[in-house]
Structure formats: structure tokens, C-alpha cells
Design a protein around this motif. Structure first.
Motif, PDB file in Angstrom:
ATOM      1  N   ALA A   3       0.844  -1.192   0.000  1.00 21.59           N
ATOM      2  CA  ALA A   3       0.000   0.000   0.000  1.00 21.59           C
ATOM      3  C   ALA A   3       0.879   1.241   0.000  1.00 21.59           C
ATOM      4  N   ILE A   4       0.382   2.292  -0.580  1.00 19.39           N
ATOM      5  CA  ILE A   4       1.125   3.554  -0.587  1.00 19.39           C
ATOM      6  C   ILE A   4       0.950   4.203   0.786  1.00 19.39           C
ATOM      7  N   SER A   5       2.007   4.711   1.326  1.00 14.02           N
ATOM      8  CA  SER A   5       1.963   5.264   2.688  1.00 14.02           C
ATOM      9  C   SER A   5       1.583   6.742   2.667  1.00 14.02           C
ATOM     10  N   ARG A   6       1.201   7.226   3.846  1.00 13.55           N
ATOM     11  CA  ARG A   6       0.890   8.644   3.998  1.00 13.55           C
ATOM     12  C   ARG A   6       2.112   9.499   3.674  1.00 13.55           C
ATOM     13  N   GLU A   7       3.287   8.998   4.054  1.00  5.10           N
ATOM     14  CA  GLU A   7       4.513   9.746   3.802  1.00  5.10           C
ATOM     15  C   GLU A   7       4.767   9.882   2.299  1.00  5.10           C
ATOM     16  N   GLU A   8       4.487   8.811   1.551  1.00  2.00           N
ATOM     17  CA  GLU A   8       4.666   8.880   0.099  1.00  2.00           C
ATOM     18  C   GLU A   8       3.661   9.850  -0.529  1.00  2.00           C
ATOM     19  N   VAL A   9       2.444   9.850  -0.018  1.00  3.97           N
ATOM     20  CA  VAL A   9       1.443  10.792  -0.513  1.00  3.97           C
ATOM     21  C   VAL A   9       1.869  12.218  -0.174  1.00  3.97           C
ATOM     22  N   ALA A  13       2.638  15.187  -2.779  1.00  5.08           N
ATOM     23  CA  ALA A  13       1.968  16.479  -2.654  1.00  5.08           C
ATOM     24  C   ALA A  13       2.989  17.614  -2.643  1.00  5.08           C
ATOM     25  N   ARG A  14       4.097  17.419  -1.923  1.00  6.33           N
ATOM     26  CA  ARG A  14       5.144  18.452  -1.905  1.00  6.33           C
ATOM     27  C   ARG A  14       5.736  18.648  -3.295  1.00  6.33           C
ATOM     28  N   GLU A  22      -4.182  16.727   6.823  1.00  9.02           N
ATOM     29  CA  GLU A  22      -3.933  15.384   7.347  1.00  9.02           C
ATOM     30  C   GLU A  22      -5.046  14.424   6.922  1.00  9.02           C
ATOM     31  N   GLU A  23      -6.291  14.900   6.934  1.00 10.64           N
ATOM     32  CA  GLU A  23      -7.418  14.060   6.513  1.00 10.64           C
ATOM     33  C   GLU A  23      -7.296  13.686   5.042  1.00 10.64           C
ATOM     34  N   GLU A  24      -6.864  14.653   4.235  1.00 17.92           N
ATOM     35  CA  GLU A  24      -6.700  14.380   2.804  1.00 17.92           C
ATOM     36  C   GLU A  24      -5.584  13.376   2.559  1.00 17.92           C
ATOM     37  N   LEU A  25      -4.526  13.426   3.361  1.00 22.69           N
ATOM     38  CA  LEU A  25      -3.443  12.450   3.207  1.00 22.69           C
ATOM     39  C   LEU A  25      -3.973  11.029   3.374  1.00 22.69           C
TER      40      LEU A  25
END
Length: 99
Positions: A3-9, A13-14, A22-25
Motif C-alpha cells: 500500500a502507498i503510505s501517507r509519507e509517500e502521498v 503532494a510536496r 492530514e485528513e486528505e493524506l
């Protein structure tokens, strides 16, 4: 596929210069994971013996043969015009010309 992680998302995004909450992540991580799994599933289905195609069904030429047919003469076409000039329809000016 992992699964793709929040950190990768957050990293994506950056790179994209997108401000995400945070909710969008969390939401985007789930959505991107579904997309990546779907793409991986398509890759599993593709077989070496199936040629690549751009359409699921063969396309055929849908144009008819170009056959000359009788048509209106210029005078006949202009006969119903409210105003004609030098063989063309005359219409009111809608833009002013600049000098």
C-alpha cells in the motif's frame, strides 16, 4: 503490491506543490492505493501473445465515397438572402474596425 503510505502521498503532494490536510493524506493514500492495485491487475492480465491495441473493437472507415451530386448554384443559394454583395451573403457589422 504494498500500500502507498501517507509519507509517500505527502512527498508527492510536496513535489506537486499541493497543500493537503492530514485528513486528505489518509483519503488520498487509500484512493491512490486502489488506483495502483488496479493498474497492477491490468499488468497481470496483459499477455505476450495479445497485440497492443488502441480500441477494443476494430475500426473501419465510416466515410462514404465522395460522389459528385447536383447542388445549388451561387445565384440559387443567394436567392433567399436578405442582402447579398458580390456573390456573398452580406451581414451587419458587429465589430468596429480599428484604424
Amino acid at each position: 503490491m504494498a500500500a502507498i503510505s501517507r509519507e509517500e502521498v505527502a512527498h508527492l503532494a510536496r513535489l506537486s506543490r499541493l497543500a493537503v490536510t492530514e485528513e486528505e493524506l489518509d483519503r488520498f493514500a487509500g484512493q491512490l492505493d486502489v488506483i495502483l492495485q488496479s493498474v497492477a491487475r491490468v499488468g497481470e492480465v496483459a499477455a505476450e501473445d495479445i497485440p497492443p491495441t488502441s480500441h477494443s473493437v476494430p475500426l473501419t472507415n465510416v466515410y462514404r465515397d465522395d460522389v459528385p451530386q447536383p447542388c445549388l448554384t451561387q445565384d440559387e443559394a443567394l436567392s433567399g438572402a436578405p442582402d447579398a454583395y458580390e456573390g456573398r451573403f452580406r451581414v451587419p457589422r458587429i465589430l468596429d474596425e480599428e484604424d
